[in-house]
Design an enzyme around this catalytic site. Sequence first.
Site, PDB file in Angstrom:
ATOM      1  N   ILE A  86       0.846  -1.192   0.000  1.00 25.12           N
ATOM      2  CA  ILE A  86       0.000   0.000   0.000  1.00 25.12           C
ATOM      3  C   ILE A  86       0.884   1.246   0.000  1.00 25.12           C
ATOM      4  O   ILE A  86       1.801   1.368   0.813  1.00 25.12           O
ATOM      5  CB  ILE A  86      -0.896   0.025   1.258  1.00 25.12           C
ATOM      6  CG1 ILE A  86      -1.696  -1.276   1.361  1.00 25.12           C
ATOM      7  CG2 ILE A  86      -1.817   1.240   1.243  1.00 25.12           C
ATOM      8  CD1 ILE A  86      -2.276  -1.537   2.738  1.00 25.12           C
ATOM      9  N   CYS A  87       0.574   2.160  -0.908  1.00 18.78           N
ATOM     10  CA  CYS A  87       1.276   3.448  -0.947  1.00 18.78           C
ATOM     11  C   CYS A  87       0.411   4.445  -0.174  1.00 18.78           C
ATOM     12  O   CYS A  87      -0.623   4.901  -0.663  1.00 18.78           O
ATOM     13  CB  CYS A  87       1.467   3.907  -2.393  1.00 18.78           C
ATOM     14  SG  CYS A  87       2.384   5.438  -2.531  1.00 18.78           S
ATOM     15  N   HIS A  88       0.810   4.709   1.056  1.00 10.46           N
ATOM     16  CA  HIS A  88       0.031   5.597   1.916  1.00 10.46           C
ATOM     17  C   HIS A  88       0.982   6.292   2.888  1.00 10.46           C
ATOM     18  O   HIS A  88       1.840   5.652   3.499  1.00 10.46           O
ATOM     19  CB  HIS A  88      -0.998   4.775   2.682  1.00 10.46           C
ATOM     20  CG  HIS A  88      -2.047   5.589   3.364  1.00 10.46           C
ATOM     21  ND1 HIS A  88      -1.861   6.882   3.760  1.00 10.46           N
ATOM     22  CD2 HIS A  88      -3.314   5.284   3.735  1.00 10.46           C
ATOM     23  CE1 HIS A  88      -2.956   7.344   4.351  1.00 10.46           C
ATOM     24  NE2 HIS A  88      -3.846   6.383   4.342  1.00 10.46           N
ATOM     25  N   CYS A 194       6.251   3.795  -5.356  1.00 14.03           N
ATOM     26  CA  CYS A 194       5.654   4.906  -4.606  1.00 14.03           C
ATOM     27  C   CYS A 194       6.773   5.663  -3.912  1.00 14.03           C
ATOM     28  O   CYS A 194       7.629   5.087  -3.281  1.00 14.03           O
ATOM     29  CB  CYS A 194       4.680   4.331  -3.583  1.00 14.03           C
ATOM     30  SG  CYS A 194       3.986   5.553  -2.503  1.00 14.03           S
TER      31      CYS A 194
END
Length: 195
Positions: A86-88, A194
Amino acid sequence: MQKASRLKRELQMLSTEPPPGITCWQTEEERIDELRAQILGGTGTPYEGGLFSLEVKIPERYPFEPPNIRFLTPIYHPNIDSSGRICHDALKLPPKGAWKPSLNISTVLTSIQLLMAEPNPDDPLMADISSEFKYNKPLFMEKARKWTQEHAVQKNTGVVEGNEDNTPDQKASSRKRDALGAQQKGEEPAKRTCV
Protein backbone atom coordinates in the site's frame (compact mmCIF):
# COMPACT_ATOMS: atom_id res chain seq x y z
CA MET A 1 7.74 -3.74 27.07
CA GLN A 2 6.20 -0.47 25.88
CA LYS A 3 5.35 -2.12 22.57
CA ALA A 4 3.59 -5.09 24.21
CA SER A 5 1.51 -3.03 26.63
CA ARG A 6 0.52 -0.53 23.95
CA LEU A 7 -0.43 -3.32 21.52
CA LYS A 8 -2.54 -5.03 24.17
CA ARG A 9 -4.41 -1.76 24.77
CA GLU A 10 -4.87 -1.21 21.03
CA LEU A 11 -6.13 -4.76 20.43
CA GLN A 12 -8.53 -4.42 23.37
CA MET A 13 -9.85 -1.17 21.88
CA LEU A 14 -10.17 -2.78 18.43
CA SER A 15 -12.18 -5.66 19.88
CA THR A 16 -14.49 -3.56 22.08
CA GLU A 17 -14.87 -0.44 19.91
CA PRO A 18 -13.82 -1.31 16.34
CA PRO A 19 -14.08 1.37 13.66
CA PRO A 20 -17.11 0.83 11.40
CA GLY A 21 -16.41 -1.84 8.78
CA ILE A 22 -13.05 -2.86 10.27
CA THR A 23 -11.96 -5.85 12.36
CA CYS A 24 -8.46 -6.75 13.59
CA TRP A 25 -7.20 -9.71 15.63
CA GLN A 26 -4.11 -11.71 16.57
CA THR A 27 -3.32 -14.67 14.31
CA GLU A 28 -1.77 -16.64 17.14
CA GLU A 29 -2.38 -16.23 20.86
CA GLU A 30 1.32 -15.88 21.74
CA ARG A 31 2.24 -13.65 18.75
CA ILE A 32 1.08 -10.10 19.41
CA ASP A 33 3.13 -8.67 16.56
CA GLU A 34 1.37 -10.56 13.74
CA LEU A 35 -2.21 -9.52 13.16
CA ARG A 36 -4.93 -9.93 10.57
CA ALA A 37 -7.47 -7.30 9.66
CA GLN A 38 -10.54 -7.14 7.46
CA ILE A 39 -11.98 -4.04 5.84
CA LEU A 40 -15.47 -3.98 4.40
CA GLY A 41 -15.67 -2.19 1.04
CA GLY A 42 -17.46 1.15 1.43
CA THR A 43 -20.98 1.84 0.20
CA GLY A 44 -21.02 3.65 -3.12
CA THR A 45 -17.48 2.52 -4.02
CA PRO A 46 -16.51 -0.18 -6.52
CA TYR A 47 -15.42 -2.23 -3.49
CA GLU A 48 -18.93 -2.32 -1.99
CA GLY A 49 -19.91 -5.78 -0.78
CA GLY A 50 -16.30 -6.94 -0.66
CA LEU A 51 -14.47 -8.12 2.43
CA PHE A 52 -10.74 -7.41 2.11
CA SER A 53 -8.19 -9.20 4.29
CA LEU A 54 -4.95 -7.55 5.33
CA GLU A 55 -1.77 -8.68 7.03
CA VAL A 56 -0.50 -6.41 9.80
CA LYS A 57 3.07 -6.87 11.07
CA ILE A 58 4.22 -4.80 14.00
CA PRO A 59 7.92 -3.83 13.92
CA GLU A 60 10.17 -4.11 16.95
CA ARG A 61 10.37 -0.31 17.30
CA TYR A 62 6.58 0.26 17.23
CA PRO A 63 5.14 2.89 17.86
CA PHE A 64 8.24 4.75 16.65
CA GLU A 65 7.98 2.90 13.33
CA PRO A 66 4.72 2.32 11.46
CA PRO A 67 3.14 -1.13 11.16
CA ASN A 68 3.77 -3.03 7.92
CA ILE A 69 0.38 -3.60 6.32
CA ARG A 70 -0.46 -5.27 3.05
CA PHE A 71 -3.60 -6.54 1.37
CA LEU A 72 -3.97 -10.32 1.16
CA THR A 73 -7.12 -10.00 -0.96
CA PRO A 74 -6.39 -8.82 -4.53
CA ILE A 75 -7.75 -5.31 -5.13
CA TYR A 76 -7.78 -3.12 -8.24
CA HIS A 77 -6.55 0.22 -6.92
CA PRO A 78 -3.96 2.82 -8.03
CA ASN A 79 -2.30 2.92 -4.60
CA ILE A 80 -2.13 -0.86 -3.99
CA ASP A 81 0.04 -3.19 -6.07
CA SER A 82 -0.45 -6.83 -7.04
CA SER A 83 1.54 -7.97 -3.97
CA GLY A 84 -0.84 -6.04 -1.72
CA ARG A 85 1.66 -3.32 -0.81
CA ILE A 86 0.00 0.00 0.00
CA CYS A 87 1.28 3.45 -0.95
CA HIS A 88 0.03 5.60 1.92
CA ASP A 89 1.71 8.40 3.90
CA ALA A 90 0.57 6.97 7.24
CA LEU A 91 2.62 3.82 6.57
CA LYS A 92 5.90 5.68 6.05
CA LEU A 93 8.23 7.58 8.35
CA PRO A 94 8.92 11.29 7.77
CA PRO A 95 10.19 13.10 5.75
CA LYS A 96 8.34 11.22 2.96
CA GLY A 97 5.66 9.84 5.22
CA ALA A 98 3.27 11.02 7.92
CA TRP A 99 3.66 8.26 10.55
CA LYS A 100 3.96 9.48 14.12
CA PRO A 101 3.77 7.54 17.40
CA SER A 102 0.44 9.18 18.26
CA LEU A 103 -1.18 7.19 15.41
CA ASN A 104 -2.33 3.65 16.09
CA ILE A 105 -3.46 0.53 14.22
CA SER A 106 -7.09 1.63 14.33
CA THR A 107 -6.39 5.03 12.78
CA VAL A 108 -4.14 3.52 10.10
CA LEU A 109 -6.76 0.90 9.15
CA THR A 110 -9.39 3.64 9.02
CA SER A 111 -7.16 5.72 6.75
CA ILE A 112 -6.65 2.69 4.46
CA GLN A 113 -10.44 2.29 4.34
CA LEU A 114 -10.67 5.96 3.33
CA LEU A 115 -7.95 5.46 0.69
CA MET A 116 -10.06 2.64 -0.77
CA ALA A 117 -12.99 5.04 -1.09
CA GLU A 118 -10.87 7.95 -2.34
CA PRO A 119 -7.78 6.80 -4.27
CA ASN A 120 -4.85 9.19 -4.65
CA PRO A 121 -3.96 9.01 -8.36
CA ASP A 122 -1.23 11.65 -7.94
CA ASP A 123 0.93 9.32 -5.80
CA PRO A 124 0.29 5.94 -7.42
CA LEU A 125 1.90 2.57 -6.95
CA MET A 126 0.24 1.34 -10.16
CA ALA A 127 0.78 3.94 -12.89
CA ASP A 128 -1.60 2.43 -15.46
CA ILE A 129 -4.45 2.05 -12.96
CA SER A 130 -3.85 5.63 -11.86
CA SER A 131 -4.04 6.83 -15.45
CA GLU A 132 -7.24 4.85 -15.95
CA PHE A 133 -8.69 6.36 -12.74
CA LYS A 134 -7.86 9.89 -13.96
CA TYR A 135 -8.78 9.63 -17.64
CA ASN A 136 -11.25 6.74 -17.97
CA LYS A 137 -13.04 6.49 -14.64
CA PRO A 138 -15.96 4.34 -15.93
CA LEU A 139 -13.46 1.66 -17.07
CA PHE A 140 -11.62 1.87 -13.73
CA MET A 141 -14.91 1.48 -11.83
CA GLU A 142 -15.92 -1.51 -13.96
CA LYS A 143 -12.58 -3.29 -13.44
CA ALA A 144 -12.50 -2.52 -9.71
CA ARG A 145 -16.06 -3.89 -9.30
CA LYS A 146 -15.12 -6.99 -11.30
CA TRP A 147 -12.04 -7.65 -9.14
CA THR A 148 -14.12 -7.12 -6.01
CA GLN A 149 -16.70 -9.66 -7.24
CA GLU A 150 -13.98 -12.16 -8.19
CA HIS A 151 -11.78 -11.87 -5.11
CA ALA A 152 -13.59 -10.21 -2.19
CA VAL A 153 -17.23 -11.24 -2.37
CA GLN A 154 -18.38 -14.43 -0.71
CA LYS A 155 -19.34 -16.79 -3.52
CA ASN A 156 -22.69 -18.58 -3.35
CA THR A 157 -23.37 -20.26 -6.68
CA GLY A 158 -26.39 -22.18 -5.44
CA VAL A 159 -24.83 -25.45 -6.61
CA VAL A 160 -23.95 -28.04 -4.01
CA GLU A 161 -21.75 -30.86 -5.25
CA GLY A 162 -23.41 -34.23 -4.85
CA ASN A 163 -26.87 -32.67 -4.49
CA GLU A 164 -29.35 -34.50 -6.68
CA ASP A 165 -31.68 -31.48 -6.61
CA ASN A 166 -29.25 -29.50 -8.79
CA THR A 167 -30.43 -29.30 -12.34
CA PRO A 168 -27.96 -29.87 -15.20
CA ASP A 169 -28.48 -26.19 -16.12
CA GLN A 170 -27.31 -25.04 -12.66
CA LYS A 171 -24.21 -27.24 -12.84
CA ALA A 172 -23.38 -26.04 -16.37
CA SER A 173 -23.95 -22.43 -15.34
CA SER A 174 -21.60 -22.87 -12.38
CA ARG A 175 -18.91 -24.44 -14.58
CA LYS A 176 -19.30 -21.62 -17.13
CA ARG A 177 -18.91 -19.01 -14.37
CA ASP A 178 -15.76 -20.76 -13.12
CA ALA A 179 -14.32 -21.01 -16.63
CA LEU A 180 -15.16 -17.37 -17.40
CA GLY A 181 -13.54 -16.22 -14.15
CA ALA A 182 -10.37 -18.17 -14.96
CA GLN A 183 -10.38 -16.80 -18.51
CA GLN A 184 -10.80 -13.18 -17.39
CA LYS A 185 -7.71 -13.18 -15.20
CA GLY A 186 -5.70 -10.93 -17.49
CA GLU A 187 -2.28 -9.34 -17.38
CA GLU A 188 -1.10 -7.61 -14.26
CA PRO A 189 -1.03 -3.81 -14.51
CA ALA A 190 2.32 -2.01 -14.79
CA LYS A 191 3.94 -0.99 -11.50
CA ARG A 192 5.61 2.17 -10.31
CA THR A 193 7.47 2.71 -7.10
CA CYS A 194 5.65 4.91 -4.61
CA VAL A 195 7.78 7.79 -3.39
